[in-house]
Design a protein around this motif. Structure first.
Motif, PDB file in Angstrom:
ATOM      1  N   LEU A 111       7.088  10.009  -8.201  1.00 10.95           N
ATOM      2  CA  LEU A 111       6.093   9.708  -7.140  1.00 10.95           C
ATOM      3  C   LEU A 111       4.839   9.859  -7.683  1.00 10.95           C
ATOM      4  O   LEU A 111       4.364  11.050  -7.471  1.00 10.95           O
ATOM      5  N   ASN A 112       4.018   8.865  -7.664  1.00 13.71           N
ATOM      6  CA  ASN A 112       2.755   8.853  -8.446  1.00 13.71           C
ATOM      7  C   ASN A 112       2.529   9.991  -9.371  1.00 13.71           C
ATOM      8  O   ASN A 112       1.585  10.920  -9.432  1.00 13.71           O
ATOM      9  N   TYR A 116      10.394  14.610  -8.318  1.00 16.28           N
ATOM     10  CA  TYR A 116      10.971  15.110  -7.094  1.00 16.28           C
ATOM     11  C   TYR A 116      12.384  15.113  -7.479  1.00 16.28           C
ATOM     12  O   TYR A 116      13.119  14.305  -7.926  1.00 16.28           O
ATOM     13  N   ARG A 204       5.930   2.912   2.820  1.00 21.87           N
ATOM     14  CA  ARG A 204       5.518   4.386   2.684  1.00 21.87           C
ATOM     15  C   ARG A 204       4.736   4.810   3.558  1.00 21.87           C
ATOM     16  O   ARG A 204       3.662   4.175   4.001  1.00 21.87           O
TER      17      ARG A 204
HETATM   18  C1  LIG Z   1       2.717  10.598  -0.923  1.00 16.73           C
HETATM   19  O1  LIG Z   1       2.802  10.041  -2.278  1.00 16.73           O
HETATM   20  C2  LIG Z   1       1.627   9.538  -2.563  1.00 16.73           C
HETATM   21  C3  LIG Z   1       2.015   8.534  -3.831  1.00 16.73           C
HETATM   22  O2  LIG Z   1       2.497   7.387  -3.315  1.00 16.73           O
HETATM   23  C4  LIG Z   1       0.409  10.598  -2.828  1.00 16.73           C
HETATM   24  O3  LIG Z   1      -0.486   9.716  -3.221  1.00 16.73           O
HETATM   25  C5  LIG Z   1       0.355  11.407  -1.595  1.00 16.73           C
HETATM   26  O4  LIG Z   1      -0.275  12.576  -1.960  1.00 16.73           O
HETATM   27  C6  LIG Z   1       1.680  12.102  -1.399  1.00 16.73           C
HETATM   28  N1  LIG Z   1       1.485  12.837   0.217  1.00 16.73           N
HETATM   29  C7  LIG Z   1       2.377  13.966   0.245  1.00 16.73           C
HETATM   30  C8  LIG Z   1       1.778  14.586   1.252  1.00 16.73           C
HETATM   31  O5  LIG Z   1       2.722  14.401  -0.710  1.00 16.73           O
END
Ligand SMILES: *[C@@H]1O[C@H](CO)[C@@H](O)[C@H](O)[C@H]1NC(C)=O
Ligand SMILES: *[C@@H]1O[C@H](CO)[C@@H](O)[C@H](O)[C@H]1NC(C)=O
Ligand SMILES: *[C@@H]1O[C@H](CO)[C@@H](O)[C@H](O)[C@H]1NC(C)=O
Ligand SMILES: *[C@@H]1O[C@H](CO)[C@@H](O)[C@H](O)[C@H]1NC(C)=O
Length: 267
Positions: A111-112, A116, A204
């Protein structure tokens, strides 16, 4: 043991579970200490049952939510989901409010730029998240934990129809689980590789665990593709659960200041 001792043990179990610390020694098949339909321990009371559950009452970014599609924000920087799962020996665990399929480490979800690990999945019937107000027959949650302890959950919605091949793979073990008083049941090699692959559309947002302790900062991804599950499979998932937890969907929570982002390959 007094009932507060049970909820303490339960909380420890949940803590380990959601922090990805896998140690079967801690599994306890006890009453969860909360329910989905009890007057004193139902969802409206979760926040009062245990000081550790306070977010269930005071949290402002709780889950599940209703996803109103025409209010979802298309985010051009979102990309197709990047998952790399592999088959692992899995174990079914009856938590009485939920059936967990413990995977340990079944691969990762990126994720980004952050990895995980897929540690477990579990089911809610009917669905917790809704799309345009529509509640589906079931929802699977694939729980991922990063090295720093932060979590990301992928939610998959199921309408009632033809059988789901993944649940079919463990159906006879679900029957065993319902017949036993407790105990974990090995289901052998379990492959989640196909889940989350080739995702053309997803939603999301940042929310919470949908069960006590309702911890926040959970990165949610709800897949746009609705799969199907049979009524018989739903019955099998519900049979081992406590009577007040067979319908184990938490009521919708307000979005408050949040917005839901959307990825759509076609837009
Ligand atoms: C959730 O995922 C996004 C990436 O899609 C990221 O920018 C963001 O920081 C994440 N938020 C948390 C609370 O992990
Ligand atoms: C699980 O917990 C028990 C009891 O604390 C401990 O002895 C054991 O080493 C742990 N196992 C793993 C794999 O962490
Ligand atoms: C769009 O997605 C990117 C990547 O996940 C994220 O960093 C950014 O905050 C999002 N933008 C909005 C407006 O939500
Ligand atoms: C998987 O489980 C089977 C039987 O349940 C066992 O024989 C096998 O050694 C396990 N494999 C691994 C890699 O743990």
């Amino acid at each position: 043991m007094a009932s507060h001792d049970f909820s303490f043990i339960f909380y420890i179990t949940l803590f380990l579970l959601f922090h990805g610390n896998i140690n079967a020694t801690y599994d306890q098949v006890v009453s969860p200490g909360f329910s989905y339909s009890g007057t004193n321990d139902g969802p409206g009371k979760w926040g009062n049952i245990n000081p550790a559950y306070v977010k269930c009452r005071t949290g402002k970014t709780q889950s599940p939510v209703d996803i109103v599609v025409n209010q979802a924000v298309i985010n051009k920087s979102l990309t197709s989901l990047s998952t790399d799962y592999f088959p692992v020996n899995a174990t079914l665990i009856n938590h009485k409010f939920i059936i967990e399929l413990r995977l340990g480490n079944a691969g990762k979800f990126n994720l980004n730029g952050k990895d995980y690990t897929l540690t477990q999945m579990h089911w809610h019937t009917p669905s917790e998240h809704r799309i345009n107000g529509v509640q589906y027959g079931a929802e699977a949650h694939m729980v991922h934990v990063a090295a720093d302890g932060s979590r990301a959950v992928i939610g998959i919605l199921y309408k009632i129809g033809k059988a789901d091949p993944l649940v079919a793979r463990m159906q006879n073990k679900l029957v065993e689980l319902a017949n036993e008083q407790g105990g974990d049941i090995g289901v052998g090699k379990f492959n989640t590789k196909k889940l989350g692959r080739k995702t053309r559309k997803y939603y999301r947002y940042v929310g919470s665990l949908t069960t006590p302790p309702c911890i926040e900062d959970i990165n949610w991804t709800i897949l746009g593709k609705v799969r199907s599950i049979s009524k018989e499979q739903i019955n099998l998932l519900e049979a081992p659960l406590e009577t007040t937890c067979k319908t184990n969907c938490r009521p919708l929570q307000p979005l408050n200041s949040r917005h839901v982002e959307m990825y759509d390959e076609l837009v």
